[in-house]
Design an enzyme around this catalytic site. Structure first.
Site, PDB file in Angstrom:
ATOM      1  N   GLU A  91     -12.681   0.258  13.235  1.00 58.63           N
ATOM      2  CA  GLU A  91     -13.337  -0.677  12.440  1.00 58.63           C
ATOM      3  C   GLU A  91     -13.050  -2.172  12.647  1.00 58.63           C
ATOM      4  O   GLU A  91     -11.712  -2.459  12.895  1.00 58.63           O
ATOM      5  CB  GLU A  91     -12.798  -0.229  10.981  1.00 58.63           C
ATOM      6  N   CYS A 104     -11.320  -9.366  11.423  1.00 57.90           N
ATOM      7  CA  CYS A 104     -10.033  -8.423  11.265  1.00 57.90           C
ATOM      8  C   CYS A 104     -10.135  -7.242  12.163  1.00 57.90           C
ATOM      9  O   CYS A 104     -11.179  -6.713  12.150  1.00 57.90           O
ATOM     10  CB  CYS A 104     -10.097  -7.808   9.724  1.00 57.90           C
ATOM     11  N   CYS A 111      -2.978   5.258  12.930  1.00 57.46           N
ATOM     12  CA  CYS A 111      -1.974   4.811  12.708  1.00 57.46           C
ATOM     13  C   CYS A 111      -0.699   6.051  12.346  1.00 57.46           C
ATOM     14  O   CYS A 111      -1.035   6.924  11.718  1.00 57.46           O
ATOM     15  CB  CYS A 111      -1.760   3.729  11.485  1.00 57.46           C
ATOM     16  N   CYS A 115       2.291   4.763   5.681  1.00 56.06           N
ATOM     17  CA  CYS A 115       2.432   4.023   4.270  1.00 56.06           C
ATOM     18  C   CYS A 115       1.537   4.882   3.341  1.00 56.06           C
ATOM     19  O   CYS A 115       0.384   5.235   3.553  1.00 56.06           O
ATOM     20  CB  CYS A 115       1.687   2.597   4.362  1.00 56.06           C
ATOM     21  N   CYS A 118      -2.029   3.679   1.954  1.00 52.92           N
ATOM     22  CA  CYS A 118      -3.214   3.146   3.007  1.00 52.92           C
ATOM     23  C   CYS A 118      -3.903   4.236   3.582  1.00 52.92           C
ATOM     24  O   CYS A 118      -3.620   5.399   4.017  1.00 52.92           O
ATOM     25  CB  CYS A 118      -2.296   2.421   4.424  1.00 52.92           C
ATOM     26  N   CYS A 330      -9.735  -1.782   5.329  1.00 51.46           N
ATOM     27  CA  CYS A 330      -9.757  -1.121   6.640  1.00 51.46           C
ATOM     28  C   CYS A 330      -9.107   0.504   6.397  1.00 51.46           C
ATOM     29  O   CYS A 330      -8.485   0.574   5.717  1.00 51.46           O
ATOM     30  CB  CYS A 330      -9.092  -1.870   7.666  1.00 51.46           C
TER      31      CYS A 330
END
Ligand code: SAH
Length: 347
Positions: A91, A104, A111, A115, A118, A330
């Site tokens: 994205e 952005c 990832c 976290c 997230c 995101c």
């Protein structure tokens, strides 16, 4: 194997063209075409046809496809879901601010930082992006929207410090006068707190803005919501931030997503102030985006927390939320696409 030409530096392109008997200025011509969003060698009309044909046999030009696009009716924010050459999706979000249009961008497919609040990390990391794929997000958002992009934030999917060599190459390319020519002062890089990466950036003394996703000033809370804290403890992180400021003279921006009952207590504001003391830090309070998969809820104490920080002389702002009517945070759009396609991250 065909070579990814957009990931190459101008020097590499010039050298590759020299081996085909081309003069030095050819490299610059090709470089400029690519950075303007050229999608085929046939568009490079100032190159002789035989050379274009030869290039086609050795190099490929990456061209991401718009897999989904959402435009906010409220503020014109555009969210792109790009499908990459191998079918993976990432994205980018294009935001229109008074100070310029800001993109952005993502640095990885997924990832691995984990976290807890997230959406980008839920299914882990699939792979790193290439330099060209990072560049493409800027080039093709600009081309598709017709909006000239003047600012870049590396705050999309992925941890830039986990793909730092590529990110540094990207910075060099996007900053290049023969390319997009976006100044380092117009670029921000956000990290969840990977200390060796911060140290490497300090050494380079780049003029970009470093953002650190803090989200809690105390080890106990931070380790609960950010596993990276177990490897790089928040006290060591602050030490690295102080060294970064001493070395570069650049003010650090601390990102702080306000989570109800977790990190929004006054004592945590006091602790942030104590740990920032000695450098001109700026705290950016972010209203938590409600991620369906996450147990965390947005805090109702943002204004009080901001006041408390300010009472210690700390500059604190509340992030204006753009694109509230689209999935502009995101990771959310990619999640949606993954769910529709039974979770393989591809469309
Ligand atoms: N990996 C880097 C880059 C991602 S930036 C980093 O962690 O900094 C994305 C920013 O949005 C980070 O500050 C991240 O912590 C924050 N974020 C993630 N999920 C969020 C959520 N649900 N609400 C608000 N902010 C969130």
């Amino acid at each position: 194997m065909m070579t990814d030409i957009k990931s190459m530096t101008l020097e590499e392109m010039t050298a590759a063209l020299a081996t085909l008997g081309q003069p030095a200025f050819r490299g610059k011509q090709v470089f400029t075409w690519l950075h303007r969003g050229c999608i085929s060698f046939d568009e490079m009309t100032n190159l002789a046809k035989p050379l274009r044909e030869k290039l086609k046999t050795e190099f490929f030009i990456s061209v991401p496809q718009v897999a989904m696009k959402q435009v906010s009716k409220l503020d014109g924010t555009v969210k792109y879901l790009w499908e990459l050459g191998d079918g993976n999706c990432i994205e980018s979000v294009l935001m229109q601010y008074h100070h310029g249009n800001t993109i952005c961008i993502s640095s990885q497919v997924g990832c691995r930082m984990g976290c807890a609040f997230c959406a980008s990390t839920i299914a882990g990391k699939v792979r790193d992006l290439t330099t060209g794929e990072m560049l493409d997000q800027v080039i093709f958002s600009q081309k598709d929207s017709g909006l000239e992009i003047s600012n870049i934030v590396l705050m999309g999917i992925g941890e830039p410090m986990d793909n730092l060599d590529t990110v540094l190459q990207f910075l060099g390319l996007v900053n290049h006068p023969d390319g997009l020519n976006i100044g380092m002062r117009h670029i921000s890089l956000s990290t969840c707190g990977v200390i060796p990466g911060i140290e490497r950036l300090s050494e380079l003394e780049l003029q970009l803005t470093l953002s650190v996703s803090l989200h809690a000033p105390d080890s106990e809370t931070r380790s609960k919501i950010m596993p990276v804290n177990r490897a790089y403890d928040v006290d060591k992180l602050f030490k690295a931030c102080h060294r970064y400021f001493e070395k570069t003279g650049r003010r650090i921006s601390f990102e702080y997503a306000m989570i109800d009952g977790v990190n929004d207590h006054d004592w945590q504001a006091d602790l942030i102030a104590e740990k920032i003391r000695g450098m001109p830090g700026h705290v950016n309070l972010i209203p938590l985006n409600d991620v369906v998969e996450s147990p965390f809820k947005p805090s109702k104490r943002i204004a009080a927390f901001q006041k408390r920080l300010e009472s210690h002389g700390i500059t604190a702002t509340v992030r204006r939320s753009l694109g509230g009517d689209i999935d502009a945070s995101c990771g959310q759009l990619r999640r949606k696409a993954m769910e529709n396609e039974k979770g393989d991250g591809q469309l």
